[in-house]
Scaffold this active site. Structure first.
Site, PDB file in Angstrom:
ATOM      1  N   ARG A  35      -7.283  74.125  26.076  1.00  0.00           N
ATOM      2  CA  ARG A  35      -7.092  73.306  27.275  1.00  0.00           C
ATOM      3  C   ARG A  35      -7.114  74.153  28.555  1.00  0.00           C
ATOM      4  O   ARG A  35      -7.549  73.675  29.606  1.00  0.00           O
ATOM      5  CB  ARG A  35      -5.773  72.527  27.169  1.00  0.00           C
ATOM      6  CG  ARG A  35      -5.870  71.367  26.181  1.00  0.00           C
ATOM      7  CD  ARG A  35      -4.592  70.578  26.090  1.00  0.00           C
ATOM      8  NE  ARG A  35      -4.817  69.323  25.369  1.00  0.00           N
ATOM      9  CZ  ARG A  35      -3.873  68.439  25.099  1.00  0.00           C
ATOM     10  NH1 ARG A  35      -2.635  68.670  25.489  1.00  0.00           N
ATOM     11  NH2 ARG A  35      -4.156  67.338  24.448  1.00  0.00           N
ATOM     12  N   LYS A 197      -3.768  54.463   9.841  1.00  0.00           N
ATOM     13  CA  LYS A 197      -3.442  53.049   9.984  1.00  0.00           C
ATOM     14  C   LYS A 197      -4.505  52.244  10.722  1.00  0.00           C
ATOM     15  O   LYS A 197      -5.020  52.663  11.746  1.00  0.00           O
ATOM     16  CB  LYS A 197      -2.109  52.906  10.729  1.00  0.00           C
ATOM     17  CG  LYS A 197      -0.918  53.469   9.959  1.00  0.00           C
ATOM     18  CD  LYS A 197       0.376  53.253  10.723  1.00  0.00           C
ATOM     19  CE  LYS A 197       1.568  53.720   9.907  1.00  0.00           C
ATOM     20  NZ  LYS A 197       2.839  53.507  10.640  1.00  0.00           N
ATOM     21  N   GLY A 353      -6.607  63.808  18.063  1.00  0.00           N
ATOM     22  CA  GLY A 353      -5.981  65.048  17.622  1.00  0.00           C
ATOM     23  C   GLY A 353      -6.421  65.581  16.280  1.00  0.00           C
ATOM     24  O   GLY A 353      -6.800  66.751  16.147  1.00  0.00           O
ATOM     25  N   GLY A 376      -4.931  60.381  23.137  1.00  0.00           N
ATOM     26  CA  GLY A 376      -4.478  59.059  23.571  1.00  0.00           C
ATOM     27  C   GLY A 376      -5.341  58.475  24.668  1.00  0.00           C
ATOM     28  O   GLY A 376      -5.673  57.289  24.665  1.00  0.00           O
TER      29      GLY A 376
END
Length: 395
Positions: A35, A197, A353, A376
């Protein structure tokens, strides 16, 4: 969309929101500087123009001031990556900080202390944002990882720079890459949606349904679809309250002529462990006491075939428990297929991620078109949501 390339920073102080929320080991050493490296081009542009740089970021989730989350721990790494001796101050607002900024010379870089030491940052406090705005002549947002949050330093501060604000090169590239996949992609388009999920990816699937030709569904979420169609999944991960939803997705895909690819076979295990006994079995015929932890050889061949025929590829989520070497093959073979397709001219975007961790672990990071830095934020863009940190820059 204005970027740093639209401004000349000579004799100007750029206050840049970066995402330096990097992992540290127990000795507070940076274990992955990706990053920081990703922000270098933006910072270099300001310095090359003859400007000065004020960097602001968060680190972790501190509850108030907490020395463990001080950005002083990353100072040496930031200096090394930028090739400049970066200065540091142990606060991010106030007279002392303003004085330090006014003393900065052209070509110098100052790193502020963790923004989240102040609860006002996450609260999107206007007064806090105004104090931050006093630290620069031009505001640059280069933090994609926090663009989906309406925080003071990402969404609120922009209003204090009505004409003197722009995107950093990293954030601009993130937006362009995701917009390309969603709106300008070359067909055939394939999305790989993996992970645990269905519930966490349902909005993504619904939003991209009419934009893609193929959706490869893998990981634990695949078993909810398989069980919904009457398959035996043993002890595999499943969301029993999402079985009807899974059938609804399959019906929508059929009506939309979008091909859904579920695992044909899996590597099943008798426990959640790298030392487990394994067997390769049809994905809808897993015995009780066994759980699917990776895609099987037939599935891997089929996925490779689909990827090879694709011109645009989106990868979000692994196909198995790749953290265990015994169950990493499906994810690894998918990576090889995407790398090969990219080499043949396809555009490939990897984000989320676990997917990013996988491409780094298996050495694919430089063999795909783009690796997103924000899990996200990328998910929310793929869901069709507007991100506060981006919208504020466009006003």
């Amino acid at each position: 969309m204005k970027t740093v390339n639209n401004f000349n920073f000579k004799d100007k102080a750029a206050i840049i929101r970066v995402d330096f929320n990097v992992p540290l080991d127990d000795k507070f050493q940076v274990t992955d500087a990706t990053r920081i490296q990703s922000a270098k081009a933006t910072i270099d542009k300001v310095l090359a123009d003859g400007g000065k740089v004020v960097l602001m970021s968060h680190l972790g989730r501190p509850k108030g001031v907490d020395e463990r989350y001080s950005l002083k721990h990353i100072l040496s790494t930031v200096s090394k990556v930028l090739g400049v001796k970066v200065k540091f101050i142990d606060d991010c607002i106030g007279d002392k900080v303003e004085q330090e900024v006014s003393n900065l010379k052209n070509g110098e870089v100052l790193l502020l202390e963790n923004l989240r030491f102040y609860p006002e940052e996450k609260a999107g406090d206007i007064a806090f944002a105004e104090k931050l705005s006093k630290l620069g002549d031009i505001y640059v947002n280069d933090a994609f990882g926090t663009a989906h949050r309406a925080h003071a330093s990402t969404a609120i501060i922009a209003q204090f720079f009505p004409n003197e604000k722009c995107f950093g090169l990293l954030l601009a590239k993130e937006i362009e890459s995701i917009n390309y996949v969603l709106n300008n992609s070359v067909k055939p388009v394939t999305a790989i949606i993996g992970g645990a999920k269905v519930s966490s990816k349902i909005e993504v699937i619904n939003n991209i349904m009419d934009k893609v030709d193929n959706i490869i569904i893998g990981g634990g979420m695949a078993f909810t679809f398989i069980k919904a169609q009457g398959g035996n999944i043993g002890n595999s991960l499943v969301e029993d309250d999402k079985l009807a939803l899974a059938l609804d997705i399959l019906a929508k895909a059929k009506a939309n002529k979008t091909r859904i690819h579920l695992p044909i076979d899996v590597v099943a295990a008798d426990s959640f462990s790298n030392d487990a006994n394994t067997l390769i079995i049809e994905s809808n015929d897993i015995p009780d006491g066994w759980m699917g932890l990776d895609s099987g050889p037939k599935t891997n061949i089929g996925n490779t075939f689909v990827i090879a025929g694709s011109k645009t590829i989106l990868w979000n989520g692994p196909l198995g428990v790749f953290e265990f070497p015994k169950f990493a093959k499906g994810t690894k073979e998918l990576g090889y297929a995407i790398a090969d397709a990219t080499a043949e001219g396809a555009f490939s975007l990897v984000g989320g991620g676990d997917s990013v961790a996988a491409v780094k672990q298996f050495g694919f990071a430089d063999k795909v078109s783009y690796v997103s830095t924000g899990g996200g934020a990328m998910l929310e863009m793929l869901e069709g949501k507007k991100l506060p940190g981006i919208e504020a820059m466009l006003k």
